[in-house]
Write an enzyme that holds these catalytic residues in place. Sequence first.
Site, PDB file in Angstrom:
ATOM      1  CB  SER A  16      -3.861 -12.590  36.092  1.00 23.01           C
ATOM      2  OG  SER A  16      -3.777 -11.597  35.477  1.00 23.01           O
ATOM      3  CB  SER A  18      -5.335 -10.532  32.307  1.00 18.12           C
ATOM      4  OG  SER A  18      -4.017  -9.641  32.614  1.00 18.12           O
ATOM      5  CB  THR A  63       2.499 -11.720  33.404  1.00 19.10           C
ATOM      6  OG1 THR A  63       2.765 -11.106  34.567  1.00 19.10           O
ATOM      7  CG2 THR A  63       1.688 -13.109  34.083  1.00 19.10           C
ATOM      8  CE  LYS A  67       5.768  -9.356  31.345  1.00 22.33           C
ATOM      9  NZ  LYS A  67       5.484  -7.718  31.824  1.00 22.33           N
ATOM     10  CG  ASP A 103       4.488  -4.218  29.636  1.00 24.02           C
ATOM     11  OD1 ASP A 103       3.136  -4.076  29.543  1.00 24.02           O
ATOM     12  OD2 ASP A 103       5.284  -5.085  29.924  1.00 24.02           O
ATOM     13  N   GLY A 131      12.377  -4.677  34.647  1.00 26.52           N
ATOM     14  CA  GLY A 131      12.015  -5.007  33.208  1.00 26.52           C
ATOM     15  C   GLY A 131      10.496  -3.506  32.619  1.00 26.52           C
ATOM     16  CG  ASN A 152      18.219   0.262  39.141  1.00 27.81           C
ATOM     17  OD1 ASN A 152      17.270  -0.051  40.006  1.00 27.81           O
ATOM     18  ND2 ASN A 152      19.291   0.147  39.431  1.00 27.81           N
ATOM     19  CB  THR A 154      21.910  -1.787  40.599  1.00 24.69           C
ATOM     20  OG1 THR A 154      22.096  -2.780  42.140  1.00 24.69           O
ATOM     21  CG2 THR A 154      24.071  -2.670  40.512  1.00 24.69           C
TER      22      THR A 154
END
Length: 278
Positions: A16, A18, A63, A67, A103, A131, A152, A154
Amino acid sequence: MPEPRAFVTGWPIRHSRSPLIHGTWLGALGLAGSYERIAVEPDAFPAFLANLRDAGFTGGNVTIPHKEAAFAGVARRDAAAEAIGAVNTVWFEGDQLVGGNTDAYGFSANLDERLSGWRDAEEALVLGAGGAARAVVHALAEAGVRRIRIVNRTRERAEALAAAFARPGLELEGAGEEREALFLQSADLVVNTRPPVAEAPEPDLSALAEAALVTDIVYVPLETPILKAARQRGLRTADGLGMLLHQAVPGFERWFGRRPSVGEALREALLADIAAKG
């Protein structure tokens, strides 16, 4: 009064960036406080969340893979978290632990800074249905984009994502990758949320209009294959690093009481860290 303490937690969490972002802001603003990485295994996360106040934390970031567990574990959620179905930021309001999702805000703020005119797009194509794509679709819908198409590998996941955000006045469609080339023909804005794949063929963006805009939420590498292909066509682009930086702003303000700015010095610090560590 104790200094405010904040954190980022995930499993793993050593990657990370952050702490670099928040530590830079604390220093630049001359604020007392700390921000630390805490690795928490999934089974231990509910207890970690329940113990935040006793541990002396003001709040923090959550994270992967926590989440969704944070979404379930907080007392209350903001509108963005409710829409996206995940929490990446937590803070206290009185005795309640509140969860939010920044986000979508980070995505929009990055494009506001680096891709002017994106809010005028009538049709957006989102590549991927994970996500991160949920946050992007929420941001696009909130910005007033009227048609959003999701592609996508799928098909069922793309269709489920489109169905989750259906509302009057918004045209949403999910499809498999076989329709990607068709959707590119009418897209004003293309957003890639798919992770880079080694030795994947370079994207074919020849069907995009000359005025189309292209962005990628991935920031390692900074120039992803789709951004490279877009720049070779002369299209306007925005990389994903700004989303990482801007999504950190609301949390910092809640924990430390000052709203930080996302400037070039911070961006350069992150770029240097990426160059050194990948």
